[in-house]
Scaffold this motif. Structure first.
Motif, PDB file in Angstrom:
ATOM      1  N   ILE A 107      19.566  55.939  -3.908  1.00  0.00           N
ATOM      2  CA  ILE A 107      18.554  55.455  -2.974  1.00  0.00           C
ATOM      3  C   ILE A 107      19.210  55.210  -1.612  1.00  0.00           C
ATOM      4  O   ILE A 107      20.223  54.511  -1.527  1.00  0.00           O
ATOM      5  N   ALA A 108      18.614  55.796  -0.577  1.00  0.00           N
ATOM      6  CA  ALA A 108      19.147  55.604   0.771  1.00  0.00           C
ATOM      7  C   ALA A 108      19.143  54.127   1.136  1.00  0.00           C
ATOM      8  O   ALA A 108      18.222  53.392   0.784  1.00  0.00           O
ATOM      9  N   LYS A 109      20.175  53.730   1.828  1.00  0.00           N
ATOM     10  CA  LYS A 109      20.263  52.328   2.214  1.00  0.00           C
ATOM     11  C   LYS A 109      19.286  52.042   3.343  1.00  0.00           C
ATOM     12  O   LYS A 109      19.247  52.724   4.340  1.00  0.00           O
ATOM     13  N   ASN A 110      18.471  51.038   3.150  1.00  0.00           N
ATOM     14  CA  ASN A 110      17.651  50.570   4.262  1.00  0.00           C
ATOM     15  C   ASN A 110      17.418  49.077   4.161  1.00  0.00           C
ATOM     16  O   ASN A 110      17.324  48.513   3.079  1.00  0.00           O
ATOM     17  N   VAL A 111      17.383  48.449   5.303  1.00  0.00           N
ATOM     18  CA  VAL A 111      17.256  46.995   5.356  1.00  0.00           C
ATOM     19  C   VAL A 111      15.965  46.523   4.688  1.00  0.00           C
ATOM     20  O   VAL A 111      15.916  45.454   4.085  1.00  0.00           O
ATOM     21  N   ALA A 112      14.942  47.365   4.775  1.00  0.00           N
ATOM     22  CA  ALA A 112      13.636  46.994   4.231  1.00  0.00           C
ATOM     23  C   ALA A 112      13.710  46.581   2.764  1.00  0.00           C
ATOM     24  O   ALA A 112      12.978  45.686   2.330  1.00  0.00           O
ATOM     25  N   GLY A 121       5.494  42.687  -2.794  1.00  0.00           N
ATOM     26  CA  GLY A 121       5.579  43.823  -1.886  1.00  0.00           C
ATOM     27  C   GLY A 121       5.495  43.472  -0.412  1.00  0.00           C
ATOM     28  O   GLY A 121       5.540  44.354   0.451  1.00  0.00           O
ATOM     29  N   HIS A 122       5.389  42.186  -0.135  1.00  0.00           N
ATOM     30  CA  HIS A 122       5.343  41.750   1.261  1.00  0.00           C
ATOM     31  C   HIS A 122       6.727  41.902   1.916  1.00  0.00           C
ATOM     32  O   HIS A 122       7.748  41.670   1.272  1.00  0.00           O
ATOM     33  N   THR A 123       6.734  42.339   3.192  1.00  0.00           N
ATOM     34  CA  THR A 123       8.005  42.465   3.897  1.00  0.00           C
ATOM     35  C   THR A 123       8.295  41.191   4.670  1.00  0.00           C
ATOM     36  O   THR A 123       7.504  40.781   5.525  1.00  0.00           O
ATOM     37  N   ASN A 136      12.312  32.269  -0.033  1.00  0.00           N
ATOM     38  CA  ASN A 136      11.013  32.184  -0.685  1.00  0.00           C
ATOM     39  C   ASN A 136      10.063  33.160  -0.006  1.00  0.00           C
ATOM     40  O   ASN A 136       9.972  33.182   1.221  1.00  0.00           O
ATOM     41  N   GLY A 137       9.399  33.982  -0.798  1.00  0.00           N
ATOM     42  CA  GLY A 137       8.442  34.929  -0.231  1.00  0.00           C
ATOM     43  C   GLY A 137       7.317  34.168   0.449  1.00  0.00           C
ATOM     44  O   GLY A 137       6.661  33.357  -0.201  1.00  0.00           O
ATOM     45  N   PRO A 138       7.107  34.400   1.764  1.00  0.00           N
ATOM     46  CA  PRO A 138       6.066  33.636   2.471  1.00  0.00           C
ATOM     47  C   PRO A 138       4.656  33.986   2.003  1.00  0.00           C
ATOM     48  O   PRO A 138       3.740  33.170   2.100  1.00  0.00           O
ATOM     49  N   ALA A 139       4.471  35.183   1.471  1.00  0.00           N
ATOM     50  CA  ALA A 139       3.132  35.593   1.049  1.00  0.00           C
ATOM     51  C   ALA A 139       2.762  35.060  -0.333  1.00  0.00           C
ATOM     52  O   ALA A 139       1.661  34.563  -0.532  1.00  0.00           O
TER      53      ALA A 139
END
Ligand SMILES: [Zn+2]
Length: 170
Positions: A107-112, A121-123, A136-139
């Motif tokens: 898998i290509a490295k990406n910050v996302a 799935g929230h960014t 903590n996930g804000p969503a």
């Protein structure tokens, strides 16, 4: 490995106490080289055990395609060693996966992927650097250990790739 590191430090100390170029110094330099050799061998043993264990126990292995710079340009020795270890690790995973009929998905490295909440799935743009260990996930409010969250995203992506047929298998 710890005792070997201590041994290396000791032999290096002895070396630095000797007159450069002298017969004693040359002899000591060989001792230092031998310890370096032992450390490299011990690392390889660990890599072999780890990769065999991973490949035997998993059908799909997702790994991140870390961008490794040119080793020769890298002045930092310990970093260079860890990059060599990573390359060896990946190479072993790939050929052993081949032996055992398993799949390695790169898998290509990406910050996302480290910003992505593996629960919903929230960014989360607040997670910008690798120094953020937990968040903590804000969503959805899920608690994440950064490394574990990124690993789950990597796993999901590897499975998704295989499902859609673009395997990226080496
Ligand atoms: Zn979430």
């Amino acid at each position: 490995m710890g005792t070997l590191e201590a041994k290396l430090a000791k032999e290096q100390r002895i070396l630095s106490g000797r007159e450069k170029g002298s017969a004693n110094w040359k002899e000591q330099r060989i001792r230092v080289a031998r310890v370096h050799e032992q450390i490299a061998n011990a690392r390889a043993v660990v890599l072999h055990k780890t990769t065999t264990m991973i490949v035997k126990n998993h059908d799909i292995i997702g790994i991140e395609d870390l961008r490794i710079g040119n080793l020769l340009k890298n002045a930092n020795r310990s970093r260079a060693i860890s990059e060599v270890s990573w390359r060896m690790f990946r190479t072993m995973l790939e050929y052993k996966a081949d032996w055992y009929g398993k799949q390695v998905v790169v898998i290509a490295k990406n910050v996302a992927s480290s910003q992505l909440c593996s629960s919903c799935g929230h960014t989360n743009k607040a997670v910008e650097s690798l120094s953020v260990r937990e968040w903590n996930g804000p969503a959805c409010g899920s608690f994440h250990d950064s490394a574990l969250n990124a690993s789950i995203n990597l796993k999901n992506e590897a499975i998704r790739r295989l499902t859609v047929g673009t395997t990226g298998v080496a």
